[in-house]
Motif scaffolding. Structure first.
Motif, PDB file in Angstrom:
ATOM      1  N   UNK A 103       0.824  -1.215   0.000  1.00 28.26           N
ATOM      2  CA  UNK A 103       0.000   0.000   0.000  1.00 28.26           C
ATOM      3  C   UNK A 103       0.858   1.265   0.000  1.00 28.26           C
TER       4      UNK A 103
ATOM      5  N   UNK B 202       9.970   1.975   1.372  1.00 30.74           N
ATOM      6  CA  UNK B 202      10.698   3.070   2.014  1.00 30.74           C
ATOM      7  C   UNK B 202       9.843   3.792   3.048  1.00 30.74           C
TER       8      UNK B 202
ATOM      9  N   UNK C  84       7.933  -4.011  -7.849  1.00 29.49           N
ATOM     10  CA  UNK C  84       8.168  -2.619  -7.470  1.00 29.49           C
ATOM     11  C   UNK C  84       9.362  -2.434  -6.549  1.00 29.49           C
TER      12      UNK C  84
ATOM     13  N   UNK D 173      14.476  -2.778  -6.458  1.00 31.34           N
ATOM     14  CA  UNK D 173      15.575  -1.815  -6.277  1.00 31.34           C
ATOM     15  C   UNK D 173      15.930  -1.602  -4.806  1.00 31.34           C
TER      16      UNK D 173
ATOM     17  N   UNK E 209      12.984   6.006  -4.960  1.00 29.08           N
ATOM     18  CA  UNK E 209      11.537   5.928  -4.723  1.00 29.08           C
ATOM     19  C   UNK E 209      11.015   7.231  -4.155  1.00 29.08           C
ATOM     20  N   UNK E 210       9.801   7.578  -4.533  1.00 28.82           N
ATOM     21  CA  UNK E 210       9.200   8.862  -4.152  1.00 28.82           C
ATOM     22  C   UNK E 210       9.165   9.063  -2.642  1.00 28.82           C
TER      23      UNK E 210
ATOM     24  N   UNK F  73      10.085   4.329 -15.573  1.00 29.07           N
ATOM     25  CA  UNK F  73      10.070   3.626 -14.285  1.00 29.07           C
ATOM     26  C   UNK F  73       9.140   4.342 -13.298  1.00 29.07           C
TER      27      UNK F  73
ATOM     28  N   UNK G  38       5.327   4.037 -13.909  1.00 30.28           N
ATOM     29  CA  UNK G  38       4.678   2.798 -13.509  1.00 30.28           C
ATOM     30  C   UNK G  38       4.738   2.588 -12.005  1.00 30.28           C
ATOM     31  N   UNK G  39       5.872   2.935 -11.406  1.00 26.91           N
ATOM     32  CA  UNK G  39       6.105   2.598 -10.005  1.00 26.91           C
ATOM     33  C   UNK G  39       5.403   3.536  -9.027  1.00 26.91           C
ATOM     34  N   UNK G  40       5.227   4.782  -9.416  1.00 30.73           N
ATOM     35  CA  UNK G  40       4.796   5.770  -8.433  1.00 30.73           C
ATOM     36  C   UNK G  40       3.339   6.200  -8.589  1.00 30.73           C
TER      37      UNK G  40
ATOM     38  N   UNK H 292       0.776   4.898  -7.391  1.00 24.84           N
ATOM     39  CA  UNK H 292       0.056   4.798  -6.101  1.00 24.84           C
ATOM     40  C   UNK H 292       0.323   5.995  -5.201  1.00 24.84           C
TER      41      UNK H 292
END
Lengths: 195, 195
Positions: A26, A30, A110, A113, B28-29, B106, B109-111, B113
């Protein structure tokens, strides 16, 4: 003799992994803290550290479990005899397995990395074993003249990406049943590689 | 008259977006702070806030820019006349565009959410516009009897997932040129939908 229940006795590996999986899927690895995971399990953070040394171990355990379940489930799958039957079994199995595990699948793609190098290498080795199953089917079918695949490695990556993609759009109770989705995808897979 | 350079004058939108893109793709964000982005741009965090109100706006700007560039690049692409020529143009274009932008792809697609609901809806609308291009080609080719696609929506999702998947494994200087990868994928796409 039955084990007594207690604040520690109630924490189990599966419960911790299930809580971590929900939270990481969810919010992202990180953003999730061990404290939050402990709260989700319903224990103090200190109790959690008795079972899991750190968040990295938790992520690795989740991804390893997912890959090991995937490989074991394929082992147990009825596969048929011919390369064509095996390819159909693989395509349908891949969709079915991943649709049943949206959180684990999401994390597996996801959060790669965020694995430390040694853990990354171990997960990559498991993924390679899974890809090798599909590539083996494609090679066998190509040798038999049933498939026409100029590069079995590329076809493997292409088909796995296509099949895993179902997870990004499929909604239970939507206009298509899982069986119908499996059938349509299997048809595209078959036509993409047929000789 | 030339604009004087100064500590503020040197921050520009593109430089901020480029720095944010590198950091978000790598970490990652959730793990990236405005302070880190400012450091990457080479300014104080306070100066950054003069240009960008918050991290959410930055993420939305990155994803919107990516989608708008994608749609504009397709508009500018030579497409051919027939559905088959258009499908080939689309497949090759999709691979080429995304391989040239690994970080932006990347993040896209990954961020997803991590977008707030209103921003998510706007990005989804842009993605839908792009998917509609491919679905339009498949519908036209099906109507003309050139393609045989039982469900154009599913085929659209399947082909886009397959083509975008190239980004997960392609390495510059590896055993295959981009042109060869484009050709092999185009061949699989063509065969998956041909009538």
């Amino acid at each position: 003799m039955a084990r007594k229940s207690g604040s520690h006795g109630e924490i189990t590996g599966p419960r911790i992994l299930a809580a971590a999986e929900r939270l990481i899927a969810r919010k992202g690895f990180a953003a999730v803290t061990m404290r939050e995971i402990a709260r989700e399990v319903g224990v103090q953070a200190g109790a959690l550290y008795l079972y899991i040394p750190d968040k990295q171990t938790l992520l690795f355990d989740l991804m390893r479990r997912h890959m090991e379940e995937l490989l074991a489930a394929w082992e147990a799958e009825p596969k048929g005899e011919t390369p064509l039957e095996q390819l159909e079994a693989f395509a349908r199995f891949h969709i079915r397995f991943h649709l049943a595990r949206p959180d684990a699948t999401f994390i597996s793609y996801m959060e790669l990395r965020n694995l430390e190098p040694e853990n990354f290498a171990r997960i990559e080795a498991l993924r390679k074993r899974y890809e090798d199953i599909l590539e083996g089917i494609l090679k066998e079918g190509s040798a038999a003249g049933v498939f026409r695949v100029p590069d079995t490695k590329l076809a493997t990556m292409a088909l796995i990406a296509m099949l895993t993609g179902v997870n990004t759009w499929y909604r239970e109770g939507g206009r298509l049943s899982r069986e119908r989705v499996e059938r349509i995808y299997w048809n595209m897979v078959r036509r993409a590689v047929k000789g």
